[in-house]
Scaffold this motif. Structure first.
Motif, PDB file in Angstrom:
ATOM      1  N   ALA A 201      43.306  29.359  50.251  1.00  0.00           N
ATOM      2  CA  ALA A 201      42.927  29.266  51.664  1.00  0.00           C
ATOM      3  C   ALA A 201      41.480  28.790  51.785  1.00  0.00           C
ATOM      4  O   ALA A 201      41.150  27.950  52.632  1.00  0.00           O
ATOM      5  N   GLU A 202      40.614  29.306  50.913  1.00  0.00           N
ATOM      6  CA  GLU A 202      39.210  28.893  50.907  1.00  0.00           C
ATOM      7  C   GLU A 202      39.078  27.396  50.668  1.00  0.00           C
ATOM      8  O   GLU A 202      38.223  26.730  51.223  1.00  0.00           O
ATOM      9  N   ARG A 203      39.943  26.868  49.795  1.00  0.00           N
ATOM     10  CA  ARG A 203      39.894  25.444  49.437  1.00  0.00           C
ATOM     11  C   ARG A 203      40.673  24.569  50.412  1.00  0.00           C
ATOM     12  O   ARG A 203      40.850  23.387  50.186  1.00  0.00           O
ATOM     13  N   GLY A 204      41.222  25.178  51.451  1.00  0.00           N
ATOM     14  CA  GLY A 204      41.972  24.400  52.434  1.00  0.00           C
ATOM     15  C   GLY A 204      43.401  24.083  52.017  1.00  0.00           C
ATOM     16  O   GLY A 204      44.089  23.313  52.683  1.00  0.00           O
ATOM     17  N   GLN A 205      43.881  24.687  50.931  1.00  0.00           N
ATOM     18  CA  GLN A 205      45.268  24.435  50.510  1.00  0.00           C
ATOM     19  C   GLN A 205      46.255  25.216  51.374  1.00  0.00           C
ATOM     20  O   GLN A 205      47.428  24.920  51.400  1.00  0.00           O
ATOM     21  N   ALA A 207      46.180  26.233  55.337  1.00  0.00           N
ATOM     22  CA  ALA A 207      45.303  25.894  56.462  1.00  0.00           C
ATOM     23  C   ALA A 207      45.440  26.872  57.626  1.00  0.00           C
ATOM     24  O   ALA A 207      46.388  27.658  57.697  1.00  0.00           O
ATOM     25  N   ASP A 208      44.464  26.824  58.510  1.00  0.00           N
ATOM     26  CA  ASP A 208      44.542  27.481  59.821  1.00  0.00           C
ATOM     27  C   ASP A 208      44.623  28.999  59.759  1.00  0.00           C
ATOM     28  O   ASP A 208      45.214  29.635  60.650  1.00  0.00           O
ATOM     29  N   CYS A 209      44.087  29.587  58.696  1.00  0.00           N
ATOM     30  CA  CYS A 209      44.090  31.057  58.626  1.00  0.00           C
ATOM     31  C   CYS A 209      43.007  31.514  57.666  1.00  0.00           C
ATOM     32  O   CYS A 209      42.471  30.720  56.895  1.00  0.00           O
ATOM     33  N   LEU A 210      42.676  32.784  57.743  1.00  0.00           N
ATOM     34  CA  LEU A 210      41.805  33.416  56.749  1.00  0.00           C
ATOM     35  C   LEU A 210      42.694  34.273  55.858  1.00  0.00           C
ATOM     36  O   LEU A 210      43.528  35.026  56.361  1.00  0.00           O
ATOM     37  N   VAL A 211      42.543  34.135  54.553  1.00  0.00           N
ATOM     38  CA  VAL A 211      43.388  34.901  53.628  1.00  0.00           C
ATOM     39  C   VAL A 211      42.488  35.730  52.729  1.00  0.00           C
ATOM     40  O   VAL A 211      41.515  35.222  52.180  1.00  0.00           O
ATOM     41  N   ASP A 212      42.804  37.010  52.589  1.00  0.00           N
ATOM     42  CA  ASP A 212      42.083  37.834  51.614  1.00  0.00           C
ATOM     43  C   ASP A 212      43.033  38.810  50.944  1.00  0.00           C
ATOM     44  O   ASP A 212      43.950  39.356  51.569  1.00  0.00           O
ATOM     45  N   GLY A 213      42.823  39.010  49.655  1.00  0.00           N
ATOM     46  CA  GLY A 213      43.598  39.958  48.878  1.00  0.00           C
ATOM     47  C   GLY A 213      43.142  39.881  47.432  1.00  0.00           C
ATOM     48  O   GLY A 213      42.386  38.979  47.082  1.00  0.00           O
ATOM     49  N   PRO A 214      43.502  40.807  46.567  1.00  0.00           N
ATOM     50  CA  PRO A 214      44.374  41.934  46.879  1.00  0.00           C
ATOM     51  C   PRO A 214      43.706  42.982  47.777  1.00  0.00           C
ATOM     52  O   PRO A 214      42.542  43.288  47.596  1.00  0.00           O
TER      53      PRO A 214
END
Lengths: 266, 266
Positions: A201-205, A207-214
Motif C-alpha cells: 500500500a505504501e508503494r502504491g501497489q 491504491a486508495d487506502c491506508l493499510v497497516d498490519g500485523p
C-alpha cells in the motif's frame, strides 16, 4: 463517512432503485425481509421459486406478495441458476439468498459459463454496526476465500476498498489482523503477509487506502490498547476495514459478533 | 456444572487459599485486582517488583499494601524470573502478570532450566461468561500454541479437560471449531484435524470428554443453528470447550468477545 445502518439506508434510497432477485423465495425470513425492503421503496422485487410454495409461505406469514414478478423454478439448484440468469440478463442487480444453501447459490454465481464472475477475485465483505465502535466496520473474508495468499489478500482489500468507496468512504483504513503486532517470520505467516500488504500500500501497489498490519484485534480497534502496547500509526485503533488472516478467523469473528454481541450486521 | 463467575469464586473459596505471585507489581490494574482478591480472602499475595515503584503506584491509587511480602526485582526480565522462582520453590501456586509483557513472563515460565514446564504441552485456556450462553464457555488456545498439529490439538484438549474437571465439570463437550461443518480435505485442513480429533475421542485416545467437529461457531453454540443446518450430535449447540483451529482464530475470537460483547472473561 457512514456511521450506521440508518445512514446506509438513506444513501441507498438516494440512488436509483435496484431490482433484487430472491433465490428460492419459499423461506419465511428471507421473503419477509425482501418484501419489507420493497414496501419501503428501497428495491423492486423478483421472486424465484416454486410458486405454490412461495404463496403458501406468504399466506402463512400474512405477507402480501403484491404484483411482484414470480419466476417459477424447482429446488435450490434450479432456483440459484435462474436467479443468476436474471442478473446476467440485466433484469436484476442484487442477489439475495432465500432457501438455497450458500454453497448452491455460489456454485451458480461462479459457474464458468452461466455465472457472474469477472476476471477479478470474488470476495465476501460484511459490515458491523456496534455500540462498541464509533463507525461502521467492514470485514473480509468470512465466506469465500479459504486461505488467501498475499496476492489474493491484496485483491480482497481492493474489492473492499471499491465497495466502501461506493458508500462514500474514501481512503479507508485497512487493518491486517493477526494475533500480535510483531512480525514473526518463522512461526506466524499471517504477520509476514500483513507486513507485505502494508508495504504494498505504501508503494502504491494497493491504491486508495491506508493499510497497516500485523495488528491484533485490540490494536486495530482501540486507541487505549495501542497506547498500552505502544503501537502507533494512522490505522491502528481506527480501522474501517479488517482483513482477516483466513476463513476460519474471519468466519469465527463474524459469528462471534452475531452470537455474543449486541450488533447489527450485514 | 459451573454456570458463572460467582459459582467459580465460591468454589475457589472452598479450596485451600492459594498464594499468588504478581510479577512486576508496579502496574495499577494488576495491583488493584490482586489486592482486591487478597482483601476478599481468596488468595495470599506475594509482590515482585521495584519496591519504590510499587509503593508509589499503591499510594497514587490509594491502595493499602498491608503486610504482603514484597520481593525486590528490577525490570520485566528479572521480575519474571523471580516470580517463576517463587513458584518453583513452592512459595506460591498462582502466577499473575503485572507490568511484564506476556512474552517476557512466558520466557521465564518456559525457560528450560529455571522454568515451570513439565513434559506435557503448555496451553492457554480462557473462560467466558455471557448472557448469550447459558453456561461458562472455555476456549483454547489464544496465546501459546501458534499452529498446533493434530497431536498438539489433542494435548490442548486434554489440558482443557483436566482444568475444567478441577472445576467440577466432568465429561465436558468439546467443539472443534472451523468455518464449516463438512470435512474439506483439499482446501480446509482444520476440518480434517477436527474429524481426526472426533474419532480419537471416540476411540478413547482422548479421554473424559465428548469431542465433535468440524463445527462452525454457530453450530457449536446454538441449537437453532444446528436445526437450520441439520447438524446433530451431543456436542453441537451445547459446547463447554471450544478448540480453535489456530492462534489467529483463537486470539481474534477472544478479543472480539472482549471488545464488542458484554461478557465476563478470564
Amino acid at each position: 463517512m457512514i456511521r450506521g445502518f440508518e445512514e446506509l439506508e438513506s444513501l441507498v434510497r438516494k440512488g436509483a432503485r435496484k431490482r433484487l432477485v430472491l433465490a428460492m423465495a419459499e423461506e419465511e425470513d428471507g421473503l419477509k425481509a425482501a418484501l419489507a425492503a420493497a414496501a419501503q421503496g428501497v428495491v423492486e422485487l423478483v421472486l424465484v421459486g416454486n410458486p405454490k410454495a412461495v404463496r403458501e409461505v406468504a399466506a402463512h406469514e400474512g405477507l402480501e406478495l403484491g404484483s411482484f414478478r414470480l419466476v417459477p423454478a424447482e429446488g435450490e439448484k434450479e432456483c440459484a441458476a435462474r436467479a443468476v440468469e436474471l442478473l446476467r440478463a440485466g433484469e436484476a442487480e442484487v442477489l439475495m439468498k432465500g432457501k438455497t444453501a450458500t454453497s448452491a447459490l455460489m456454485k451458480a454465481v461462479l459457474d464458468s459459463t452461466g455465472g457472474l464472475k469477472g476476471p477479478g477475485l470474488l470476495s465476501h465483505l460484511t459490515l458491523i454496526q456496534s455500540a462498541a465502535y464509533p463507525k461502521l466496520l467492514f470485514m473480509s473474508d468470512p465466506g469465500l476465500n479459504i486461505a488467501p495468499d498475499i496476492s489474493a489478500k491484496a485483491a480482497i482489500i481492493e474489492n473492499a476498498v471499491r465497495a466502501v468507496r461506493k458508500l462514500g468512504l474514501y481512503k479507508p483504513k485497512v487493518a491486517v489482523v493477526a494475533a500480535v503486532e510483531k512480525v514473526n517470520p518463522g512461526a506466524m505467516p499471517a504477520t509476514v503477509d500483513a507486513a507485505a500488504l502494508s508495504k504494498m500500500a505504501e508503494r502504491g501497489q494497493i491504491a486508495d487506502c491506508l493499510v497497516d498490519g500485523p495488528l491484533a484485534l485490540d490494536c486495530a480497534l482501540s486507541d487505549r490498547a495501542c497506547a498500552v502496547k505502544g503501537v502507533g500509526g494512522e490505522v491502528a485503533g481506527d480501522a474501517d476495514i479488517l482483513l482477516m488472516p483466513d476463513i476460519e478467523a474471519a468466519n469465527i469473528f463474524y459469528k462471534t459478533v452475531a452470537f455474543f454481541c449486541d450488533a447489527r450486521m450485514a
